[in-house]
Write a protein that holds these residues in place. Sequence first.
Motif: not given
Ligand SMILES: Cc1cc2nc3c(=O)[nH]c(=O)nc-3n(C[C@H](O)[C@H](O)[C@H](O)COP(=O)(O)O)c2cc1C
Lengths: 642, 150
Positions: A207, A233, A361, A364
């Motif tokens: 993500g 996500n 995500n 993931t």
């Molecule tokens: C402003 C902002 C927008 C984000 N948008 C997304 C998004 O669209 N998709 C996503 O998977 N993570 C996004 N993230 C990251 C998530 O906060 C989070 O770290 C993530 O979903 C965790 O999943 P992962 O560990 O599998 O990456 C965003 C973070 C921020 C700060």
Amino acid sequence: MKIQTKSDLEKMREAGLKTLYPKTTKISVGMATCGLSTGAGKVYEAIQKEVEKGKLPIRLSQTGCIGFCQREPVVDILEQGKPRIFYQGVTPERSSELVHQWLENKVVEDLLLCKMEREDWIVDGESKDYSILKIPDGMDGTHHYHQIPFYSKQLKIALRNCGFINPDNIEEYAARGGYLSLYKALFDMKPEAIIEEVKRSGLRGRGGAGFLTGNKWESCRKAKGDRKFVLCNADEGDPGAYMDRSVLEGDPHSVIEGMIIGAYAIGAHEGFIYVRDEYPLAIQKLRIALAEAEKTGLLGDNILGSGFSFKINLFRGGGAFVCGESTALMASIEGKVGEPRAKHIHTTESGLWDEPSNLNNVETWNNVPVIISRGADWFSKIGTEGSKGTKVFSIVGKVNNTGLVEVPMGITLREIVYEVGGGIPDGKKFKAVQTGGPSGGCIPESLLDLPVDFDRLTEVGSMMGSGGMIVMDESTCMVDVAKYFMDFLKDESCGKCTSCREGTKRMHEILTDITEGRGTIDQITLLEELGWVTAEASLCQLGGTAPNPVLSTLRYFREEYEEHILHKRCPAKVCRALLQYRILPDVCTSCGRCAKVCPAEAITGKQRTKKEKGKPFKINPQKCIKCGMCFEACKFKAVEVK
Amino acid sequence: MTQTEVDGIVKQYGAKESAILAVLQDIQSKEKYLPKETLEYVSQRMGIPMATIFRIATFYNALSIKPRGRHKIDVCMGTACHVRGGTKILDKLERDLGISVGETTKDKRFTLESVRCVGCCSLGPVAVVDGEVFGRLTQDKMPSILKEFK
Ligand SMILES: Cc1cc2nc3c(=O)[nH]c(=O)nc-3n(C[C@H](O)[C@H](O)[C@H](O)COP(=O)(O)O)c2cc1C
């Protein structure tokens, strides 16, 4: 039928194999959003009509996107004993030809994209050989799927099924090894062992932040709470990235299976998929997949008779970028305004409704079934020291081959842009590649040999983000790009922190000044200061990374800023206020096209007729609104932009 | 929208706080926007203060409290579309329709909006009209596309 035993699962797999590789010829049309927007729906109808009209022995199916979005609509034909062939740029008009030629053992040469003689099932490591006995006419010189530059460097783990199965058909998912990992996890592995396997695989969240997935699962498993949540996500907010859409549209069960395995490992019984509102087709595909999984007993109470129960709810987002941030996403599900909170306490301990919650995500989750079936050792051999596995990138913008590419971590930017992407179109010069969305940065030519992984990208002032890679050439203005991102961020800042709300707005104002010719040189220092404050004083990473687009362009393209400020010139010819349009009298053929399309009536001249020669046309700079219509319309390159 | 219709939507998701976004989205997909009277009824029916509902309705880009036209045009403003000239498409539509982004034509035929990436980045510039995606746009293609939407 409810799947209760391993043999039930095998039966489902058998049924899927029958539709995946039927005895009759099968034609599949790529019908993900990219396909549909170029007319795949009409191609499907045209083929269907042809088949029905002639009562032809052909089975028609739909599938997701095989990644080469630029060549859509893509249609593939599979017949036992022949190589599978992929057609590109198919139109309804040519559909009939394509069908009938095939029945005569011929191919339509000018539409051929590639052929395939074997496909790999990444989940169980098996492959399906097409056992070729007969080769249709006209195929000499057709390249193998694995040989064409776009695919030759790719290794598809996340995109394993996209473009190969009908996403609405759970049996076809099972046929290529789907839900076998779930079976293995539930019956052959303890939750702790699953977490250990994911930890050892080195999988990092796709993500953006790249947090170690196994570690996150472990802290959520250990957290105290009666009710735990597992979330996906699928908000995919980074503009320029669309791999999550493609996975959801082409292979929704892979995400569902990953989530069930994760929930079992963590000890959660309820889950949510948060999908962005701009993806209606992904929502539809997910709804179908969730219903199918429930119907077959792979989701819901007592999954596969194991005693473990897990339910997934689908939640549609409201079109707010900040809701992709973990705490904002959870607030949004709770029915509150999607604003982030401080994360002194991690969401793995206190997240959704203050219960331990694990968010990952789409990509993931989708990697999880493969790790469980192939094992951590296999997975961790792919990639670099700190970033294991593959990553899907959307390679788009000013590049010849656009689409979704999945490559092992550690491949260089140069390989992605020049080999997979085929370089820059129209003989233009490469300028930069933007990664990481609005939180990322622009990477210049001098860094093209950078191996792409989480840590290297961060080192050069950009980041992995969700995997968008926007290629920019000499006709892209870097100040305009910075302004573009700041415009995005000032709109999407939720407004909770003053530093982010005001900082992004002020940076945008300054960038607007510069692009409109009002900039001063000390504004560059001001930009750097504002960037620092915005990053330091904001709660979430929206503000925390907001200055990146500005700082990275200042770092690598400062001279472009200076050109705008000191010489009131936009070298890329993008910033409208600084441009002048002129018609070159020696080149103008007096055809009058420019005057016809000009919305401001700013162009005058005398049109040439059969009898008379006419006079060159002229642009009145007072009336010109610099829309560029004349430039686009002129076939003789007589319109000059300065 | 009648109160019975709202009741039906609320029943589907449950009268709980977490259902509010889904309820508003369903109302909007029917009405094309969120009429004030309907929101007042939702507030009463779900026991959520009007101020909260208003805050949500104005926070999310997908929701609108302004009436919209018969057809909605969303011009994609994603990065890939931007570098390939998405702004020019938007400018062209603003000029041809005589409105600014976010507005509706006087004859209520079109509402012009911009959207942050529809995920068709390889086909940019892209616009979506009533849910149908059009890719590889140029300024001169726009009039013939809009002609199909009466
Ligand atoms: C402003 C902002 C927008 C984000 N948008 C997304 C998004 O669209 N998709 C996503 O998977 N993570 C996004 N993230 C990251 C998530 O906060 C989070 O770290 C993530 O979903 C965790 O999943 P992962 O560990 O599998 O990456 C965003 C973070 C921020 C700060």
